[in-house]
Design a protein around this motif. Sequence first.
Motif, PDB file in Angstrom:
ATOM      1  N   ASP A 175      18.913   1.548   5.496  1.00 52.93           N
ATOM      2  CA  ASP A 175      20.216   0.965   5.198  1.00 52.93           C
ATOM      3  C   ASP A 175      19.998  -0.303   4.374  1.00 52.93           C
TER       4      ASP A 175
ATOM      5  N   LYS B 256      15.026   2.718  13.888  1.00 55.52           N
ATOM      6  CA  LYS B 256      15.364   1.593  13.005  1.00 55.52           C
ATOM      7  C   LYS B 256      14.134   1.024  12.292  1.00 55.52           C
TER       8      LYS B 256
ATOM      9  N   ASP C  96      21.067  -3.284   4.589  1.00 57.53           N
ATOM     10  CA  ASP C  96      20.789  -4.501   5.377  1.00 57.53           C
ATOM     11  C   ASP C  96      19.298  -4.641   5.689  1.00 57.53           C
ATOM     12  N   ASP C  97      18.664  -3.487   5.894  1.00 62.06           N
ATOM     13  CA  ASP C  97      17.255  -3.510   6.309  1.00 62.06           C
ATOM     14  C   ASP C  97      16.372  -4.176   5.270  1.00 62.06           C
TER      15      ASP C  97
ATOM     16  N   ARG D 221      14.988   6.556  11.320  1.00 61.73           N
ATOM     17  CA  ARG D 221      16.345   5.993  11.395  1.00 61.73           C
ATOM     18  C   ARG D 221      16.712   5.664  12.836  1.00 61.73           C
TER      19      ARG D 221
END
Lengths: 116, 141
Positions: free
Chosen positions: A17, A88, A19-20, A85
Amino acid sequence: MTLKDVAEILEADVIADADDLNITIKNACSADMMSAVLYYHTPDSLLITGLTQPHVIRTAEIAGIKSIVFVLDKKPGDDIIALARQKKIPILCTRFCMYTASGKLYAAGLPGCLFK
Amino acid sequence: MDETIEGSFQIIGGNFANAGEASMQLKSKLVELGIDEAIIRRAAIATFEAEMNVIIYAAAGRLQYYITPHEVTIKIDDMGPGIENIELAMQEGYSTAPDWVREMGWGAGMGLPNMKKNSDEFKIDSVVGEGTTVKMIIHFS
Ligand SMILES: Nc1ncnc2c1ncn2[C@@H]1O[C@H](COP(=O)(O)OP(=O)(O)O)[C@@H](O)[C@H]1O
Ligand SMILES: [Mg+2]
């Protein structure tokens, strides 16, 4: 450096994502031997590896690895992407080999992880 | 918590696809209990290496854990070939893992040393032709 910097330096495809990409990477370790990843003190590190198997993701999680770079254009399977995923753990894929990828990051100021 | 919390998990030899599941279960339990992160990491690493040895070398095995307010006891026993020379097996870099296992990233000969390094108490017993038992205790402080 941030994971975004890592992705730019390695001209990598990012499987994560947006943000990551803001997470901070403090050091890195390059290994194909999972026991080496577990043996050396690698929490919060970046793992650079040529292995694309689900237990690489689990090893990363257990060792506290922040993100994984797959070298030599290896494309992880859907099972690995799904597992990453779920755990995370952002994944980067670069066409560079392990030596070059490691060298580029080191030259850009990313040190190796603390051994022992 | 004032009681002992127990759990167990079956490990199937050769099942690389699920490698790490037993260790993850123990890890989640320790996270749930609010144990210190560095201690959880040691427990998870030691358990994972033991779990991998069952997957690589044995037909089947089992993880059992006991958590008290002061420590976690981790026991991994298997039905497998056993270890003939434990002293040799404990040496860093000693491995009998075949090439295909090495290609999957295991067989560096660092598993048993890593278990010992990460636990406060470490005991291994093995009977050739029957199996191997590893018992590790990690204190919480
Ligand atoms: N559960 C087991 N059953 C049979 N042999 C084992 C077991 N665990 C370890 N061994 C033997 O001990 C050796 C060293 O184990 P370890 O330190 O974990 O390194 P590695 O698994 O990388 O070879 C193995 O190569 C194997 O010969
Ligand atoms: Mg091993």
